[in-house]
Design a protein around this motif. Structure first.
Motif, PDB file in Angstrom:
ATOM      1  N   CYS A 440     -40.717  61.752 -43.793  1.00  0.00           N
ATOM      2  CA  CYS A 440     -40.382  62.981 -43.080  1.00  0.00           C
ATOM      3  C   CYS A 440     -41.019  64.167 -43.785  1.00  0.00           C
ATOM      4  CB  CYS A 440     -38.865  63.155 -43.032  1.00  0.00           C
ATOM      5  SG  CYS A 440     -38.376  64.796 -42.485  1.00  0.00           S
ATOM      6  N   ALA A 441     -41.722  65.000 -43.038  1.00  0.00           N
ATOM      7  CA  ALA A 441     -42.424  66.134 -43.628  1.00  0.00           C
ATOM      8  C   ALA A 441     -41.555  67.395 -43.630  1.00  0.00           C
ATOM      9  CB  ALA A 441     -43.713  66.386 -42.845  1.00  0.00           C
ATOM     10  N   PRO A 455     -30.456  67.589 -35.384  1.00  0.00           N
ATOM     11  CA  PRO A 455     -31.121  67.341 -36.672  1.00  0.00           C
ATOM     12  C   PRO A 455     -31.024  68.548 -37.611  1.00  0.00           C
ATOM     13  CG  PRO A 455     -32.564  66.774 -34.823  1.00  0.00           C
ATOM     14  CD  PRO A 455     -31.413  67.547 -34.263  1.00  0.00           C
ATOM     15  N   GLN A 456     -30.804  68.248 -38.876  1.00  0.00           N
ATOM     16  CA  GLN A 456     -30.743  69.301 -39.902  1.00  0.00           C
ATOM     17  C   GLN A 456     -31.561  68.809 -41.089  1.00  0.00           C
ATOM     18  OE1 GLN A 456     -28.798  72.143 -39.587  1.00  0.00           O
ATOM     19  NE2 GLN A 456     -28.109  71.517 -37.553  1.00  0.00           N
ATOM     20  N   ILE A 457     -32.202  69.738 -41.778  1.00  0.00           N
ATOM     21  CA  ILE A 457     -32.893  69.329 -43.005  1.00  0.00           C
ATOM     22  C   ILE A 457     -31.829  69.306 -44.104  1.00  0.00           C
ATOM     23  CG2 ILE A 457     -34.756  69.836 -44.621  1.00  0.00           C
ATOM     24  CD1 ILE A 457     -35.789  69.173 -41.789  1.00  0.00           C
ATOM     25  N   ASN A 458     -31.658  68.152 -44.754  1.00  0.00           N
ATOM     26  CA  ASN A 458     -30.543  67.993 -45.683  1.00  0.00           C
ATOM     27  C   ASN A 458     -30.921  68.373 -47.128  1.00  0.00           C
ATOM     28  OD1 ASN A 458     -31.993  65.877 -46.736  1.00  0.00           O
ATOM     29  ND2 ASN A 458     -30.740  64.274 -45.798  1.00  0.00           N
ATOM     30  N   GLN A 459     -29.993  68.129 -48.026  1.00  0.00           N
ATOM     31  CA  GLN A 459     -30.190  68.447 -49.445  1.00  0.00           C
ATOM     32  C   GLN A 459     -31.438  67.770 -50.024  1.00  0.00           C
ATOM     33  OE1 GLN A 459     -27.960  70.199 -51.608  1.00  0.00           O
ATOM     34  NE2 GLN A 459     -26.965  70.934 -49.746  1.00  0.00           N
ATOM     35  N   GLU A 460     -31.754  66.589 -49.504  1.00  0.00           N
ATOM     36  CA  GLU A 460     -32.937  65.873 -50.001  1.00  0.00           C
ATOM     37  C   GLU A 460     -34.217  66.374 -49.345  1.00  0.00           C
ATOM     38  OE1 GLU A 460     -30.240  62.935 -49.603  1.00  0.00           O
ATOM     39  OE2 GLU A 460     -29.871  63.974 -51.495  1.00  0.00           O
ATOM     40  N   ASN A 461     -34.109  67.455 -48.575  1.00  0.00           N
ATOM     41  CA  ASN A 461     -35.283  68.009 -47.910  1.00  0.00           C
ATOM     42  C   ASN A 461     -35.901  67.120 -46.856  1.00  0.00           C
ATOM     43  OD1 ASN A 461     -35.701  70.655 -48.738  1.00  0.00           O
ATOM     44  ND2 ASN A 461     -36.332  69.918 -50.762  1.00  0.00           N
ATOM     45  N   VAL A 462     -35.084  66.324 -46.233  1.00  0.00           N
ATOM     46  CA  VAL A 462     -35.577  65.554 -45.095  1.00  0.00           C
ATOM     47  C   VAL A 462     -34.598  65.724 -43.928  1.00  0.00           C
ATOM     48  CG1 VAL A 462     -36.915  63.800 -46.302  1.00  0.00           C
ATOM     49  CG2 VAL A 462     -34.448  63.482 -45.990  1.00  0.00           C
ATOM     50  N   CYS A 480     -41.757  64.330 -32.884  1.00  0.00           N
ATOM     51  CA  CYS A 480     -41.956  64.306 -34.344  1.00  0.00           C
ATOM     52  C   CYS A 480     -43.413  64.035 -34.692  1.00  0.00           C
ATOM     53  CB  CYS A 480     -41.064  63.238 -34.974  1.00  0.00           C
ATOM     54  SG  CYS A 480     -41.509  62.894 -36.700  1.00  0.00           S
ATOM     55  N   PRO A 481     -44.077  64.952 -35.395  1.00  0.00           N
ATOM     56  CA  PRO A 481     -45.498  64.767 -35.672  1.00  0.00           C
ATOM     57  C   PRO A 481     -45.759  63.673 -36.695  1.00  0.00           C
ATOM     58  CG  PRO A 481     -44.705  66.764 -36.725  1.00  0.00           C
ATOM     59  CD  PRO A 481     -43.571  66.233 -35.887  1.00  0.00           C
ATOM     60  N   ALA A 482     -44.745  63.308 -37.466  1.00  0.00           N
ATOM     61  CA  ALA A 482     -44.939  62.266 -38.466  1.00  0.00           C
ATOM     62  C   ALA A 482     -44.546  60.898 -37.917  1.00  0.00           C
ATOM     63  CB  ALA A 482     -44.118  62.584 -39.713  1.00  0.00           C
ATOM     64  N   LYS A 483     -44.018  60.874 -36.715  1.00  0.00           N
ATOM     65  CA  LYS A 483     -43.562  59.642 -36.065  1.00  0.00           C
ATOM     66  C   LYS A 483     -42.552  58.897 -36.928  1.00  0.00           C
ATOM     67  CE  LYS A 483     -44.231  58.425 -32.503  1.00  0.00           C
ATOM     68  NZ  LYS A 483     -43.558  59.217 -31.749  1.00  0.00           N
ATOM     69  N   VAL A 484     -41.585  59.605 -37.447  1.00  0.00           N
ATOM     70  CA  VAL A 484     -40.595  58.940 -38.298  1.00  0.00           C
ATOM     71  C   VAL A 484     -39.218  58.893 -37.643  1.00  0.00           C
ATOM     72  CG1 VAL A 484     -41.739  59.359 -40.483  1.00  0.00           C
ATOM     73  CG2 VAL A 484     -40.167  61.082 -39.595  1.00  0.00           C
ATOM     74  N   ILE A 485     -39.145  59.235 -36.362  1.00  0.00           N
ATOM     75  CA  ILE A 485     -37.842  59.139 -35.695  1.00  0.00           C
ATOM     76  C   ILE A 485     -37.899  58.014 -34.664  1.00  0.00           C
ATOM     77  CG2 ILE A 485     -36.049  60.351 -34.393  1.00  0.00           C
ATOM     78  CD1 ILE A 485     -37.131  62.970 -35.378  1.00  0.00           C
TER      79      ILE A 485
ATOM     80  N   VAL C  33     -47.051  69.331 -40.649  1.00  0.00           N
ATOM     81  CA  VAL C  33     -46.142  70.444 -40.378  1.00  0.00           C
ATOM     82  C   VAL C  33     -46.666  71.321 -39.238  1.00  0.00           C
ATOM     83  CG1 VAL C  33     -45.051  72.486 -41.368  1.00  0.00           C
ATOM     84  CG2 VAL C  33     -45.240  70.390 -42.718  1.00  0.00           C
ATOM     85  N   CYS C  34     -48.007  71.526 -39.204  1.00  0.00           N
ATOM     86  CA  CYS C  34     -48.516  72.337 -38.086  1.00  0.00           C
ATOM     87  C   CYS C  34     -48.969  71.450 -36.925  1.00  0.00           C
ATOM     88  CB  CYS C  34     -49.621  73.291 -38.547  1.00  0.00           C
ATOM     89  SG  CYS C  34     -51.108  72.463 -39.082  1.00  0.00           S
TER      90      CYS C  34
END
Ligand SMILES: Cc1cc2nc3c(=O)[nH]c(=O)nc-3n(C[C@H](O)[C@H](O)[C@H](O)COP(=O)(O)OP(=O)(O)OC[C@H]3O[C@@H](n4cnc5c(N)ncnc54)[C@H](O)[C@@H]3O)c2cc1C
Ligand code: SF4
Ligand code: SF4
Ligand code: SF4
Ligand code: SF4
Ligand code: SF4
Lengths: 503, 126, 222
Positions: A440-441, A455-462, A480-485, C33-34
């Motif tokens: 996750c970026a 969705p929320q960005i959590n303490q671990e920054n993901v 999702c641009p990283a295709k991680v969902i 990110v972008c």
């Protein structure tokens, strides 16, 4: 089926039959009985998608059926068992809107034994029914309404908050928290509840057309109702009255038919005839929609000499006010010629417009159509549910409807809501989105696109998705641009397999 | 309503058109689909608020890509229907099938492929 | 972060049309990110190219990968056992990553798959704007936290050029005049007296004007 599963030690099940919407739950039960996870089941809908719609091409339909089964098998082989977390259900209902619909829903829920809180933004209960004196059948609305309000107010399970403004709404099915500002003091109150019934109603459209507001005898149906109630003697003097239908309905701004105005016109025409049979009543309509048994009243009106003339929306009737003398010009649909008649009053059958619920809809994240009416989950299969579970709908908030229909729908919504509250063994659907935190970026795309703000960005920054809140729509997964969902049960490979197997 | 439409279409159900990934749209063509339609709720009527608007942007981009790679953007389309519009659904399938018959089979499937028009559609079942 | 946008597909097709084995390499960093070069874009581009080649009657292998950051050797090294199998790669990282990939795999042709644009912010999804030009010696402390080098069209260092119109830059009315922003910000901060003290002539040698730059951090090196 249970026997076959056990005998052959099957670990997936595909049924080629009809629609999963009605039958999947039944087969899933069977899966559970056979000791299998209910998500390891897939249906090929060879009825609705095939035999019904390709009746005249049996060979091609058979080929298609094979494909549909192949697709279902391909997906089934990749399905994963999903665990459903148990859901706690707070045993309390909130009803938003204290009109006839909301009050009936509250009363029904209270009678079922559930603590219910009615939130009415006005300082009094009753809603639009206060503007109606009797129904077309002749039933007294005020007496009914007073009785209803009394029963609600004295009910030991029901609490009514008037002057109540919903300002916050959080949580998920079974566990909502509504924040309200109550009364002139605007004191804040937080209510934890398990279900919500939305009954925010509608109001009569304030016409801009036909010189409305420029003459005291150009009035809306509801105004006429009050007038006939308060000043019947004066109305008895009227020689001729015209009613114009579809004012503020079936046009660009509000494309829907308001349903109630046709029967309203017939109702008031009969009332005028009753006060003075000599009064000429002319109803200018586009289509008379006195559906169901109200057709009888329409016939009655015709028998009593009420005139009905159809107009073309391209050639609207014209109301004229000549120094206080009213007249109307319309194209008679038989003569195909303009006819001008002097009048004592013009009644505009103004449509029902949804109450302003823009803020409420965005707080509760509920869908509304372009005219502002709320949209049910499915017109036939889930007519009083919202797609978001635990929230129900009734009355004119959904669409214009008669008092009797609002009451029926309120009972339906209350029984659905009651069934939800009573079912304390519920689980959270396994069809929810999940983030693979590794890649996750933290780009915030999911945070920004999820219509429910899940969705929320959590303490671990993901990104982290709360499965209790997630509605499983899949928007975040596709964006999702990283295709991680991935959305469980609709994972990318499960869908790809269906496509691939076709070729 | 049991309205008849061409038996060349295969439906893939998803919870919401919000779940229809552009990658799946392209993938359908890679495997050999002649056309793909995405069928979602009416705009403004999405049960999940905005899923169909996202789907619209993806279909638009898929169209552009298909144009640029030589398959033709007309092979993919999005339609917005309500649950009461079964008649329109049947019409759309007919129209789309005719359009694709006109365009001919997808060059991706080439000569070896069966001569039938196949569409995969994402349908909202919610 | 670095902001980039996808290159037009036709340009990429034109670059790669004569190759037989292609790798599309994404980057999980800034370009994800972008939304110009993450795994999703890799998959879309790869699918598009496969469609292109198939309809053109060519058998071309188009593979997909995405690395944590293409601007790091260690991550690039993850491709070492695959790279020999390709004739060319399309890098969906920024220009930094694309070059580093090419540097690492010297004998392979690497094409850029994105246009790298600037360092900036996501104002909202799909809307990015420039904030910094990496001049090498930051003067934000003197300009109310707003960079005139990146945000003033003329890189004015001491007050506006005189052409600003209703708060908009005379070069491009779509952008705010940086000096107007600086003035407003200093006013908010109660530091308008800053204008009394001119910004010293800037040593541009730390910017690109001094040629390609390098940072050597002795404190981090052993
Ligand atoms: C012009 C017109 C003519 C009609 N004529 C007839 C007729 O002749 N015969 C017949 O049977 N029916 C008629 N009806 C329909 C009838 O009025 C309704 O079916 C009935 O009153 C039930 O309405 P309801 O409870 O759904 O909504 P309403 O009566 O509108 O009540 C909704 C309540 O919700 C409250 N509310 C709204 N928003 C919020 C919020 N955000 N928070 C808290 N509270 C909120 C409102 O203040 C209101 O009190 C007519 C309706 C209209 C508009
Ligand atoms: S969209 Fe994907 S990469 Fe971006 S924050 Fe969400 S899960 Fe992470
Ligand atoms: S699937 Fe994604 S977008 Fe849809 S409700 Fe769940 S978190 Fe939100
Ligand atoms: S290669 Fe470029 S895009 Fe990727 S992380 Fe490094 S700087 Fe960012
Ligand atoms: S002064 Fe230089 S380093 Fe600072 S923000 Fe501007 S360009 Fe970037
Ligand atoms: S108008 Fe403002 S931003 Fe534009 S060049 Fe002049 S000083 Fe710079």
């Amino acid at each position: 089926m249970t026997k076959v599963i056990k005998e052959h030690q099957l670990n997936r099940m595909v049924v080629a039959a009809c629609t999963p919407i009605t039958h999947e739950p039944l087969f899933r039960e069977t899966m559970i009985d056979a000791g299998l996870n209910k998500y390891l089941f897939e249906m090929a809908n060879i009825r609705n998608q095939d035999s019904w719609v390709h009746m005249k091409e049996p060979e091609k339909a058979t080929e298609k059926a094979k494909d549909l089964v192949r697709m279902a098998v391909a997906r089934a082989s990749l399905l994963k068992p999903l665990m459903e977390k148990p859901l706690t259900v707070i045993q309390r209902a909130v009803v938003i809107g204290g009109g006839v619909a909301g009050l009936n829903a509250a009363l029904n829920l209270g009678d079922q034994g559930f603590e219910t809180i009615v939130l009415e933004k006005d300082d009094q209960l009753g809603g639009n029914a206060r503007n109606i004196h009797h129904t077309i059948e002749g039933l007294e609305v005020a007496a009914y309404l007073d009785g209803l309000i009394e029963r609600v107010k004295s009910h030991d399970k029901i609490q009514v908050l008037t002057g109540a403004l919903v300002v916050g709404y959080q949580g998920y099915k079974g566990n909502f928290t509504t924040e309200v500002l109550v009364g002139p003091g605007m004191y804040e109150r937080k209510i934890d509840h398990g279900v919500t019934v939305v009954a925010t109603g509608a109001h009569e459209y304030q016409p801009k057309e036909f010189l409305y507001g420029q003459h005291h005898r150009i009035m809306t149906q509801l105004e006429l109702g009050h007038f006939l109630h308060d000043q019947a003697a004066e109305a008895a003097q009227w020689g001729r009255v015209a009613m114009i239908q579809c004012v503020g309905s079936r046009n660009e701004e509000n494309p829907n038919c308001s349903r109630i105005c046709c029967q309203g016109a017939v109702k008031y025409a009969l009332q005028l005839k009753k006060i003075n049979p000599e009064t000429e009543v002319l109803i200018l309509y586009r289509d008379m929609r006195t559906y169901g048994l109200m057709e009888d009243y329409y016939m009655e009106a015709r028998n009593q000499g009420v005139l009905f003339a159809r107009f073309d929306p391209e050639r609207l009737p014209e109301v004229m006010n000549d120094n206080g003398a009213l007249s109307i010009t319309f194209i008679d649909h038989v003569l195909e010629r303009p006819v001008t008649l002097p009048l004592d009053a013009v009644i505009l059958s103004a449509g029902a417009w949804a109450n302003d619920t823009e803020e409420l809809a965005s707080l509760l994240k509920l869908p509304r159509n372009a005219s502002g009416f709320f949209i049910e989950a499915h017109a036939k299969l889930r007519p009083v549910d919202f797609a978001s579970e635990g929230i129900f709908l009734c009355g004119m908030a959904h669409s214009p409807k008669l008092i009797s229909e609002s009451i029926a729908q309120a009972q339906a919504a209350a029984s659905r809501a009651g069934a939800f509250l009573a079912d304390t063994n519920q689980t959270i659907s396994g069809v929810t989105a999940h983030v693979d935190p590794e890649r996750c970026a933290a780009c915030l795309v999911c945070v920004r696109t999820c219509p429910y703000g899940v969705p929320q960005i959590n303490q671990e920054n993901v990104s982290e998705i709360n499965v209790a809140l997630c509605q499983g729509c899949g928007t975040c997964a596709s964006e999702c641009p990283a295709k991680v969902i991935q959305v469980s049960h609709f994972e990318d490979d499960q869908l790809s397999a269906k496509i691939k197997t076709l070729f | 309503m049991r309205l008849q439409y061409p038996p060349t279409v295969r439906i893939i159900e998803v919870p919401c058109t919000g779940k229809v990934d552009i990658i799946h749209l392209l993938q359908a063509f890679e495997y050999g689909a002649d056309g793909v339609i995405v069928v979602g709720c009416m705009e403004g009527d999405c049960h999940y608020q905005k899923g169909n608007l996202y789907a619209k942007t993806r279909v638009k981009r898929a169209k552009e890509i298909l144009d640029k790679v030589g398959l033709g953007g007309e092979r993919v389309a999005m339609f917005n229907l309500s649950s009461g519009m079964g008649g329109r659904f049947a019409e759309i399938i007919k129209e789309m099938t005719n359009k694709i018959l006109e365009l001919g089979p997808s060059p991706v499937r080439g000569a070896a492929a069966k001569a039938k028009a196949t569409g995969a559609a994402g349908e909202v079942t919610a | 972060m670095i902001k980039a946008k996808p290159k037009p597909l036709e340009e990429i097709i034109d670059n790669v049309k004569d190759f037989n084995k292609l790798l599309i390499a994404g980057c999980d960093g800034c370009v994800t990110v972008c939304e110009a070069g993450g795994l999703k874009e890799v998959k879309i581009l790869a699918a598009a190219l496969r469609l292109y080649f198939t309809q053109a009657g060519k058998q071309v292998q188009v593979d997909e990968a995405s690395l944590t950051r293409q601007c790091e050797k260690e991550y690039l090294a993850q491709l070492s056992d695959r790279m020999d199998g390709y004739d060319a790669a399309v890098s969906l990282a920024c220009g930094v990553g694309a070059q580093y990939l090419a540097e690492m795999y010297n004998h392979k042709i690497v094409f850029p798959g994105v246009d790298t644009c600037f360092m900036g912010v996501n104002e909202e999804r799909g809307l990015y704007s420039e904030r910094c030009q990496a001049c090498g010696r930051c003067i934000l402390a003197e300009t109310g936290g707003i960079c005139p080098i990146a945000r003033c069209s003329k890189r004015m260092l001491n007050g506006p050029c005189g052409g600003s119109d209703k708060g908009k830059c005379e070069i491009n009315p779509d952008i705010p005049c940086a000096w107007e922003l600086i003035y407003e910000r200093l006013k908010t901060l109660g530091q308008l007296d800053r204008f009394e003290r001119p910004v010293e002539p800037k040593d541009w040698s730390t910017s690109r004007d001094g040629g390609p730059r390098k940072i050597v951090r002795e404190d981090l090196r052993i």
